[in-house]
Scaffold this motif. Structure first.
Motif, PDB file in Angstrom:
ATOM      1  N   LYS A  43       0.529  -0.881  -0.086  1.00 30.45           N
ATOM      2  CA  LYS A  43       0.019   0.207   0.267  1.00 30.45           C
ATOM      3  C   LYS A  43       1.071   0.925   0.136  1.00 30.45           C
ATOM      4  O   LYS A  43       2.147   1.050   0.699  1.00 30.45           O
ATOM      5  CB  LYS A  43      -0.867   0.090   1.270  1.00 30.45           C
ATOM      6  CG  LYS A  43      -1.940  -1.135   0.920  1.00 30.45           C
ATOM      7  CD  LYS A  43      -2.427  -1.091   2.668  1.00 30.45           C
ATOM      8  CE  LYS A  43      -3.518  -2.148   2.395  1.00 30.45           C
ATOM      9  NZ  LYS A  43      -4.044  -2.782   3.544  1.00 30.45           N
ATOM     10  N   ASP A  44       0.158   2.560  -0.616  1.00 32.62           N
ATOM     11  CA  ASP A  44       0.889   3.575  -0.564  1.00 32.62           C
ATOM     12  C   ASP A  44       1.539   3.907   1.120  1.00 32.62           C
ATOM     13  O   ASP A  44       1.019   3.869   1.868  1.00 32.62           O
ATOM     14  CB  ASP A  44      -0.238   4.274  -0.858  1.00 32.62           C
ATOM     15  CG  ASP A  44      -0.130   4.571  -2.532  1.00 32.62           C
ATOM     16  OD1 ASP A  44       0.538   3.926  -3.104  1.00 32.62           O
ATOM     17  OD2 ASP A  44      -1.408   5.406  -2.940  1.00 32.62           O
ATOM     18  N   GLY A  45       2.607   3.703   1.158  1.00 32.34           N
ATOM     19  CA  GLY A  45       3.351   4.882   1.781  1.00 32.34           C
ATOM     20  C   GLY A  45       4.407   4.495   2.942  1.00 32.34           C
ATOM     21  O   GLY A  45       5.085   4.188   3.509  1.00 32.34           O
ATOM     22  N   GLN A  46       4.000   2.505   2.509  1.00 32.65           N
ATOM     23  CA  GLN A  46       4.544   1.336   3.261  1.00 32.65           C
ATOM     24  C   GLN A  46       5.862   1.200   2.489  1.00 32.65           C
ATOM     25  O   GLN A  46       6.324   1.526   1.206  1.00 32.65           O
ATOM     26  CB  GLN A  46       3.856   0.215   2.652  1.00 32.65           C
ATOM     27  CG  GLN A  46       2.165   0.773   3.733  1.00 32.65           C
ATOM     28  CD  GLN A  46       1.505  -1.007   3.755  1.00 32.65           C
ATOM     29  OE1 GLN A  46       1.932  -1.864   2.850  1.00 32.65           O
ATOM     30  NE2 GLN A  46       0.726  -1.282   4.340  1.00 32.65           N
ATOM     31  N   GLN A  47       6.978   0.703   3.191  1.00 29.44           N
ATOM     32  CA  GLN A  47       8.237   0.173   2.974  1.00 29.44           C
ATOM     33  C   GLN A  47       8.669  -0.913   2.945  1.00 29.44           C
ATOM     34  O   GLN A  47       8.256  -1.951   3.936  1.00 29.44           O
ATOM     35  CB  GLN A  47       8.723   0.982   3.686  1.00 29.44           C
ATOM     36  CG  GLN A  47       9.745   3.087   3.781  1.00 29.44           C
ATOM     37  CD  GLN A  47       9.648   3.711   2.745  1.00 29.44           C
ATOM     38  OE1 GLN A  47      10.870   2.832   2.107  1.00 29.44           O
ATOM     39  NE2 GLN A  47       9.536   4.395   1.535  1.00 29.44           N
TER      40      GLN A  47
END
Length: 315
Positions: free
Chosen positions: A259-263
């Motif tokens: 998901k967006d923003g996950q590293q």
């Protein structure tokens, strides 16, 4: 460099190049496809930063073995396997559906069932099933390639109505899918495994339907261990799986689901090595054969040289 992260070869007669999530595909003279199965690994539609040594060899050799063991059921695209990471085959026009077949209430089917659905892809499901139960009989739940995003479920009726596949061809695809799954189930059983669900892709060349891509690998199929299956079902406990689910689980535990923003969590040498060992274990469990590591002292030179030699033979 022991692993194949990406290739950038230039072969005589090369007309196209396509880089997928895991495979690098070269088109030669618009006649042959050279598929290099890299060591890239993807999860949640994201290619992870570090390649996994021998992963490509594992997938390519499992697919080659099972394509060879099912060619009496349906002809397949393979012409040669000149290297541990490479398959060369005929170009086919792919059907725009993937034939997914399921023998158990697992994965996507189990999630849909838990959400209250009792029909998937036009196939009705009985009441009273619990996750990982064996279905009364295997069901085919096709998916169609979405222009963007994930593949989408589609029914036989919709496929025919929209003219995605002709009725004659689709009837044949269903027949091949059931026979391949039956053969895969028998082979898995001999290894103490259950082939839970899998997918097949087909294409057409000169009016003939061919089985294409890979089959019965841990990336395209889900396996359970036969031993202990009944006991775990009675207790309502999760089944022991043989697939790349262990990679997804590690990512989820470390806060990554694409998901967006996950590293992506750090993939240190130890982590990469452990994933590599698990893939080798998958190979040995699924095939019942000892895994022989390919020479990786100069992996790119080996692959390029073996492909060039094979293409010369095909001239």
């Amino acid at each position: 460099m022991k692993a194949i992260k990406e290739t950038n070869f230039n072969f005589p007669g090369q007309t196209k190049f396509y880089k997928g999530k895991v495979r690098d595909v070269y088109t030669i003279k618009d006649k042959y496809l050279v598929m290099v199965v890299s060591d890239r690994i993807s999860a949640f539609d994201v290619v992870l930063p570090e390649p996994i040594p021998y992963k490509g060899q594992v997938l390519n050799q499992i697919a080659a073995k099972f394509l060879n063991e099912t060619k009496d059921i349906v002809p397949n695209w393979v012409i040669a396997v000149p290297d541990e990471n490479v398959t060369i085959g005929r170009i086919c026009e792919p059907f725009k559906v993937e034939m997914v077949i399921r023998g158990y209430l697992a994965g996507h089917l189990a999630r849909e069932y838990a959400a209250g659905k009792r029909e998937l892809c036009g196939v009705k499901l009985p009441e009273g099933l619990k996750e990982n139960d064996k279905l009364p009989e295997p069901i085919i739940t096709p998916t169609t390639k979405a222009a963007v995003g994930h593949d989408e479920d589609i029914s036989r009726e919709e496929i025919l109505k929209k003219g995605i596949v002709s009725e004659t061809d689709y009837t044949k695809l269903e027949e091949y899918t059931r026979k391949l799954y039956q053969r895969g189930t028998e082979i898995a059983s001999e290894q103490g495994l259950i082939l839970v669900d899998t997918k097949y892709e087909f294409g057409k060349a000169d009016g003939v339907i061919y089985l294409i891509d890979e089959i019965h690998t841990p990336d395209s199929s889900r396996y359970f261990y036969k031993e202990g299956y009944d006991e775990l079902q009675k207790k309502g406990e999760p089944q022991k799986q043989l697939s790349k689910e262990f990679v997804r689980r590690w990512l989820i535990e470390n806060g990554f689901q694409g998901k967006d923003g996950q590293q992506v969590p750090e993939m240190n040498e130890e982590r990469v090595e452990s994933i590599s060992e698990r893939y080798i274990e998958l190979y040995e469990k699924i095939t019942g054969e000892k895994f022989l590591k390919a020479n990786t002292s100069d992996v790119y030179k080996r692959v390029e040289s073996n492909i060039n030699a094979a293409l010369k033979m095909l001239q």
